[in-house]
Design an enzyme around this catalytic site. Structure first.
Site, mmCIF file in Angstrom:
data_model
loop_
_atom_site.group_PDB
_atom_site.id
_atom_site.type_symbol
_atom_site.label_atom_id
_atom_site.label_comp_id
_atom_site.label_asym_id
_atom_site.label_seq_id
_atom_site.Cartn_x
_atom_site.Cartn_y
_atom_site.Cartn_z
ATOM 1 N N CYS A 57 5.314 6.088 2.145
ATOM 2 C CA CYS A 57 4.370 6.928 1.590
ATOM 3 C C CYS A 57 4.345 8.260 2.342
ATOM 4 O O CYS A 57 4.268 8.147 3.643
ATOM 5 C CB CYS A 57 3.039 6.087 1.623
ATOM 6 S SG CYS A 57 3.012 4.669 0.735
ATOM 7 N N CYS A 81 -7.207 -5.052 12.695
ATOM 8 C CA CYS A 81 -6.386 -4.558 11.879
ATOM 9 C C CYS A 81 -5.049 -5.036 12.447
ATOM 10 O O CYS A 81 -4.567 -4.610 13.528
ATOM 11 C CB CYS A 81 -6.373 -3.093 11.701
ATOM 12 S SG CYS A 81 -5.165 -2.421 10.486
ATOM 13 N N SER A 95 -3.223 -5.786 2.301
ATOM 14 C CA SER A 95 -3.072 -4.623 1.363
ATOM 15 C C SER A 95 -1.489 -4.311 1.052
ATOM 16 O O SER A 95 -0.717 -4.660 1.826
ATOM 17 C CB SER A 95 -3.620 -3.604 2.262
ATOM 18 O OG SER A 95 -3.463 -2.134 1.609
ATOM 19 N N ASN A 141 -6.435 10.814 7.228
ATOM 20 C CA ASN A 141 -6.565 10.944 8.785
ATOM 21 C C ASN A 141 -5.582 11.820 9.048
ATOM 22 O O ASN A 141 -4.377 11.369 8.656
ATOM 23 C CB ASN A 141 -6.666 9.600 9.203
ATOM 24 C CG ASN A 141 -7.918 8.682 8.963
ATOM 25 O OD1 ASN A 141 -9.031 9.284 8.899
ATOM 26 N ND2 ASN A 141 -7.747 7.488 8.536
ATOM 27 N N CYS A 181 7.522 0.647 8.773
ATOM 28 C CA CYS A 181 7.266 0.305 7.233
ATOM 29 C C CYS A 181 8.563 0.940 6.486
ATOM 30 O O CYS A 181 8.965 2.087 6.989
ATOM 31 C CB CYS A 181 6.282 0.804 6.844
ATOM 32 S SG CYS A 181 5.500 0.539 5.212
ATOM 33 N N CYS A 208 -6.711 4.603 9.676
ATOM 34 C CA CYS A 208 -5.607 4.383 8.551
ATOM 35 C C CYS A 208 -4.663 5.291 8.426
ATOM 36 O O CYS A 208 -4.932 6.595 8.313
ATOM 37 C CB CYS A 208 -6.649 4.031 7.072
ATOM 38 S SG CYS A 208 -5.596 3.555 5.618
ATOM 39 N N SER A 237 -3.349 -0.321 -2.640
ATOM 40 C CA SER A 237 -3.115 1.046 -2.052
ATOM 41 C C SER A 237 -2.918 1.754 -3.406
ATOM 42 O O SER A 237 -1.686 1.897 -3.729
ATOM 43 C CB SER A 237 -2.181 1.251 -0.927
ATOM 44 O OG SER A 237 -2.214 2.416 -0.358
ATOM 45 N N LEU A 238 -3.660 2.680 -3.780
ATOM 46 C CA LEU A 238 -3.681 3.217 -5.161
ATOM 47 C C LEU A 238 -3.269 4.647 -5.034
ATOM 48 O O LEU A 238 -2.175 5.339 -5.051
ATOM 49 C CB LEU A 238 -4.943 3.347 -6.003
ATOM 50 C CG LEU A 238 -4.726 3.845 -7.447
ATOM 51 C CD1 LEU A 238 -3.792 3.141 -8.451
ATOM 52 C CD2 LEU A 238 -6.179 3.703 -8.110
ATOM 53 N N ASN A 239 -4.077 5.462 -4.467
ATOM 54 C CA ASN A 239 -3.760 7.003 -3.919
ATOM 55 C C ASN A 239 -3.454 8.099 -4.888
ATOM 56 O O ASN A 239 -2.885 9.086 -4.644
ATOM 57 C CB ASN A 239 -2.705 6.739 -3.011
ATOM 58 C CG ASN A 239 -3.256 5.810 -1.923
ATOM 59 O OD1 ASN A 239 -4.205 5.903 -1.512
ATOM 60 N ND2 ASN A 239 -2.045 4.964 -1.323
ATOM 61 N N GLY A 274 3.768 -1.785 8.455
ATOM 62 C CA GLY A 274 4.371 -2.600 7.544
ATOM 63 C C GLY A 274 3.878 -2.687 6.252
ATOM 64 O O GLY A 274 2.575 -2.302 5.703
ATOM 65 N N GLU A 275 4.720 -3.224 5.151
ATOM 66 C CA GLU A 275 4.126 -3.611 3.717
ATOM 67 C C GLU A 275 4.228 -5.226 3.763
ATOM 68 O O GLU A 275 5.033 -5.779 3.835
ATOM 69 C CB GLU A 275 5.222 -3.060 2.862
ATOM 70 C CG GLU A 275 5.143 -3.808 1.520
ATOM 71 C CD GLU A 275 3.626 -3.750 0.676
ATOM 72 O OE1 GLU A 275 3.261 -4.849 0.329
ATOM 73 O OE2 GLU A 275 3.251 -2.800 0.301
ATOM 74 N N CYS A 289 1.563 8.983 5.519
ATOM 75 C CA CYS A 289 1.317 7.921 6.490
ATOM 76 C C CYS A 289 2.220 8.216 7.528
ATOM 77 O O CYS A 289 3.437 8.128 7.494
ATOM 78 C CB CYS A 289 1.488 6.631 5.720
ATOM 79 S SG CYS A 289 1.155 5.109 7.047
ATOM 80 N N GLU A 317 1.529 -2.283 16.625
ATOM 81 C CA GLU A 317 0.255 -1.819 16.932
ATOM 82 C C GLU A 317 -0.882 -2.721 16.311
ATOM 83 O O GLU A 317 -0.657 -3.101 15.077
ATOM 84 C CB GLU A 317 -0.133 -0.210 16.495
ATOM 85 C CG GLU A 317 0.478 0.645 17.444
ATOM 86 C CD GLU A 317 0.786 1.932 16.952
ATOM 87 O OE1 GLU A 317 0.103 2.761 17.630
ATOM 88 O OE2 GLU A 317 0.997 2.239 16.185
#
Length: 363
Positions: free
Chosen positions: A116, A105, A195, A296, A112, A338, A220-222, A163-164, A119, A92
């Protein structure tokens, strides 16, 4: 991975080798220019090449643009693409117009592996890495579809799709070199961001990449504590939060550059005022900014979105210490925002939101 080699993904030296010593050297430059600067859509369209050379190239390889299998248009102007690759797999790409500029994006893997908990892409698992050509090709395909010229129009690129990226770093860096080459797509590295969930050795490797093509870095902290981050992002069990912050302190920022930290807010999980104060303290000695993202929603995700007042309170506390912005979701009604990229072909989000069903279009 691909039965047929492709032109997209080759740099000038590789095209010179492909063309062969029996051809004048400028022929390779013509091919490179046609692919990346003029964005010719098929090999037969490179009409400044002699016909025998065009026919030879067409017989040996494909151009390599991904196909638009389907797209979904959001009420806010965002378009989510489902792009088909040469081996039949799909990824995508999201196009977000912003007046006279746009942000695209792009994905770096099919699926991935990082898992997480908030996600949708994590639910896919990892299928494979994308090649440099498949990464750059997403930009070429989307820009062409939307009538943008990357080396003229203001286009930002964020490698924040499926993906990472740092687990596919070699291909990401090669794609970045192709995207930033002044003689090709000519996109400034100031307009490209990669990212990561925090793959520490790869952050260090990224920092050694040449300044003229190295993308900006977003983390990406979170979470505001090690324990909290382990629950939300299992990668923390291998790459601890303290070590990640140390790697960020050592990262070689350019004079114009800040680190970006992304923080997805989850209701009653990581969104308290105390969390905000811990985040501010954690990042206090870094040249950084924070992007706050209210979760989201999506099927299969057990967390909830905090209300606007809670998001604003979190931002207000963090911004006392460093710049902090609330990232407005784009394409929420078509699962383009996101954390939502999971190749959703049926989009029932109107049951959650009031903006109505999206428009879906076949290619």
């Amino acid at each position: 991975m691909q039965a047929t080699p492709t032109l997209i993904g080759l740099d000038l030296g590789e095209i010179e080798a492909l063309i062969g010593a029996d051809q004048p050297k400028f022929r390779a430059r013509q091919v490179y220019d046609a692919v990346y600067r003029r964005r010719i859509g098929k090999i037969d369209g490179i009409t400044d090449l002699p016909k025998p050379l065009r026919e030879r190239l067409r017989g040996e390889m494909a151009l390599g643009l991904p196909e638009i299998e389907r797209f979904y248009d959001s009420s806010d102007g965002t378009r989510r693409y489902l792009l088909k690759l040469a081996d039949g797999k799909t990824v995508e790409t999201v196009w977000m117009p912003e007046g006279e500029r746009a942000t695209v994006c792009i994905s770096t893997q099919v699926g991935c592996p990082v898992n997480c908990g908030f996600c949708l892409t994590a639910l896919m698992g990892l299928e494979r890495n994308l090649t440099a050509g498949e990464i750059a090709g997403q930009v070429l395909r989307a820009a062409s579809d939307r009538g943008f010229t990357p080396n003229v129009d203001r286009l930002n690129i964020v490698m924040m799709g499926q993906g990472e990226p740092l687990l596919n770093l070699a291909n990401v860096l090669k794609a970045a070199r192709l995207l930033t080459d002044p003689k090709g797509m000519a996109i400034s590295p100031r307009r490209i961001t990669v990212s990561t969930s925090g793959i520490i050795p790869k952050i260090e490797e990224l920092g050694r990449a040449p300044d003229e093509s190295r993308p900006k870095l977003a983390i990406s902290l979170n979470a505001s504590t090690e324990e909290q981050r382990r629950e939300l992002m299992p990668i923390t069990r291998k790459y601890h939060l303290k070590d990640l912050i140390d790697a960020c302190k050592a990262y070689p920022l350019r004079a114009w550059e800040k680190l970006t930290f992304e923080y997805v807010l989850l209701r009653d999980v990581n969104d308290s005022d105390a969390d905000a104060r811990r985040v501010a303290k954690l990042l206090a000695n870094l040249n950084a900014k924070v992007n706050v993202i209210a979760l989201n929603p999506g099927p299969g995700i057990s967390f909830e979105t905090p209300d606007a007042a809670r998001v604003a309170s979190f931002q207000a506390i963090v911004r006392r210490s460093l710049p902090c912005f609330i990232r407005k979701p784009r394409g929420l009604d078509v699962y383009a925002a996101c954390g939502q990229l999971k190749r959703m072909e049926i989009v029932p989000i109107a049951e959650i939101l009031t903006s109505g069903l999206p428009t879906s279009n076949p290619s």
